[in-house]
Design a protein around this motif. Structure first.
Motif, PDB file in Angstrom:
ATOM      1  N   MET A   1     -25.492   7.871  23.717  1.00  0.00           N
ATOM      2  CA  MET A   1     -26.537   7.953  24.923  1.00  0.00           C
ATOM      3  C   MET A   1     -26.383   9.385  25.462  1.00  0.00           C
ATOM      4  N   THR A   2     -25.447  10.318  25.510  1.00  0.00           N
ATOM      5  CA  THR A   2     -25.182  11.503  25.801  1.00  0.00           C
ATOM      6  C   THR A   2     -25.503  12.436  24.775  1.00  0.00           C
ATOM      7  N   GLU A   3     -25.941  12.200  23.512  1.00  0.00           N
ATOM      8  CA  GLU A   3     -26.141  13.247  22.428  1.00  0.00           C
ATOM      9  C   GLU A   3     -27.485  13.264  22.038  1.00  0.00           C
ATOM     10  N   THR A   4     -27.904  14.458  21.481  1.00  0.00           N
ATOM     11  CA  THR A   4     -29.259  14.969  21.068  1.00  0.00           C
ATOM     12  C   THR A   4     -29.150  15.090  19.796  1.00  0.00           C
ATOM     13  N   VAL A   5     -30.305  14.921  19.150  1.00  0.00           N
ATOM     14  CA  VAL A   5     -30.732  15.219  17.661  1.00  0.00           C
ATOM     15  C   VAL A   5     -30.689  17.041  17.755  1.00  0.00           C
ATOM     16  N   PRO A   6     -30.033  17.398  16.850  1.00  0.00           N
ATOM     17  CA  PRO A   6     -29.992  18.999  16.776  1.00  0.00           C
ATOM     18  C   PRO A   6     -31.807  19.452  16.502  1.00  0.00           C
ATOM     19  N   ALA A   7     -32.221  20.546  16.698  1.00  0.00           N
ATOM     20  CA  ALA A   7     -33.469  20.956  16.612  1.00  0.00           C
ATOM     21  C   ALA A   7     -33.982  21.134  15.264  1.00  0.00           C
ATOM     22  N   SER A   8     -32.990  21.356  14.284  1.00  0.00           N
ATOM     23  CA  SER A   8     -33.434  21.517  12.891  1.00  0.00           C
ATOM     24  C   SER A   8     -33.466  20.206  12.075  1.00  0.00           C
ATOM     25  N   CYS A   9     -33.134  19.032  13.167  1.00  0.00           N
ATOM     26  CA  CYS A   9     -33.309  17.842  12.383  1.00  0.00           C
ATOM     27  C   CYS A   9     -34.678  16.893  13.181  1.00  0.00           C
ATOM     28  N   ARG A  10     -35.255  17.596  14.275  1.00  0.00           N
ATOM     29  CA  ARG A  10     -36.150  16.696  15.197  1.00  0.00           C
ATOM     30  C   ARG A  10     -37.427  16.466  14.206  1.00  0.00           C
ATOM     31  N   ASP A  11     -37.880  17.068  13.189  1.00  0.00           N
ATOM     32  CA  ASP A  11     -39.047  16.825  12.662  1.00  0.00           C
ATOM     33  C   ASP A  11     -38.787  15.745  11.803  1.00  0.00           C
TER      34      ASP A  11
END
Length: 289
Positions: free
Chosen positions: A254-264
């Motif tokens: 819940m404190t983590e994010t998807v890297p920008a390179s994988c968001r699509d």
């Protein structure tokens, strides 16, 4: 007359940095632990804790100890690996996953991967949900737990946990209708029932260096990325992404994010809970194997 500048302390710091670099290189090359994937400060904290335990004052001396002592090698690898876990950690996430597993089970056989599963409690939590919900056909659910450490996997396969490492067990198991069905208690030891264990298998897997074991309808990899650097995070997300069936799901901490390179690739299903769906599912029907 020129200034008399004392560079001794700087030289000592540089020597320490080089010695620490040499130690990390040894751990990566000889002990096969990907130190280059982790934050340097995190590694230093874990190494320093082992040095204090062994009454060693500098990195060079500790490396010599490591080279000569297989028990210390294993102790350091255990210390470096992340093993913070519990049953049904963040219950709101698991209530959302309950609905997803029910949906997937309704479509057919459901494969779940608990990546970086530590001592197995996350994988067993998924199994308990499958058994606990009347909408889910547990016979159609297969769960694989993987971790990099053989020792932690042996503990996971045993399915036994002690009170000292399982605080507030009753609170942890609140998402279940009847937790006594799934956890057997004997003194200070808790054991996952055979019914639960039959749904789960375990194997060793390195998320950084290996391809995924196969493809899955739901991939769970929670609270790993806060410890590793950006390059390794992107590499692991590539591994996890390639493991998700078209239209399948991925959940992270819940404190983590998807890297920008994988968001699509991933659309948020429950953004606050960090549950995502593979966008390929909008155009590609799910393939069962």
């Amino acid at each position: 007359m020129g200034l008399d500048i004392d560079t001794g302390s700087d030289d000592a710091e540089d020597a320490d940095e080089r010695a620490f670099d040499d130690l990390l290189e040894y751990v990566e090359s000889s002990l096969s632990f990907a130190t280059s994937s982790y934050n340097r400060s995190y590694l230093d904290r874990r190494v320093s804790a082992r040095m204090r335990r062994r009454h060693v004052d500098d990195y060079d001396e500790y490396q010599e100890l490591l080279e000569a002592d297989e028990d210390e090698q294993e102790a350091l690898l255990n210390a470096l690996s992340v093993n913070v876990t519990s049953f049904f950690r963040n219950p709101d996430v698991w209530e959302a996953l309950r609905e997803i597993i029910a949906e997937l089970s309704d479509d057919g056989r459901t494969r779940i991967w608990s990546a970086a599963c530590s001592d197995g409690r996350e994988a067993y939590s998924a199994a308990m949900l499958a058994l606990d919900d009347d909408r889910i056909d547990a016979d159609r659910v297969e769960i694989l737990g993987t971790d990099i450490k053989p020792e932690i996997l042996r503990a996971a396969r045993g399915g036994e946990y002690h009170a000292s490492e399982t605080n507030d067990l009753e609170e942890q198991l609140e998402p279940l209708e009847n937790s006594d069905r799934y956890i057997e208690r004997e003194g200070d030891t808790y054991r996952v029932s055979d019914e639960v264990q039959e749904l789960v298998s375990f194997r060793r897997h390195d998320l950084v260096q290996e391809d995924p074991p196969k493809t899955f309808d739901l991939v769970i990899c929670r609270n790993l990325f806060i410890y590793i650097n950006r390059e390794a995070k992107e590499a692991i997300f590539e591994t996890l992404g390639s493991a998700v069936e078209p239209g399948g799901y991925l959940t992270i901490g819940m404190t983590e994010t998807v890297p920008a390179s994988c968001r699509d690739r991933f659309d948020p299903v429950e953004k606050r809970l960090r549950i995502y769906r593979d966008t390929a599912g909008e155009e590609t029907s799910r393939t069962r194997r």
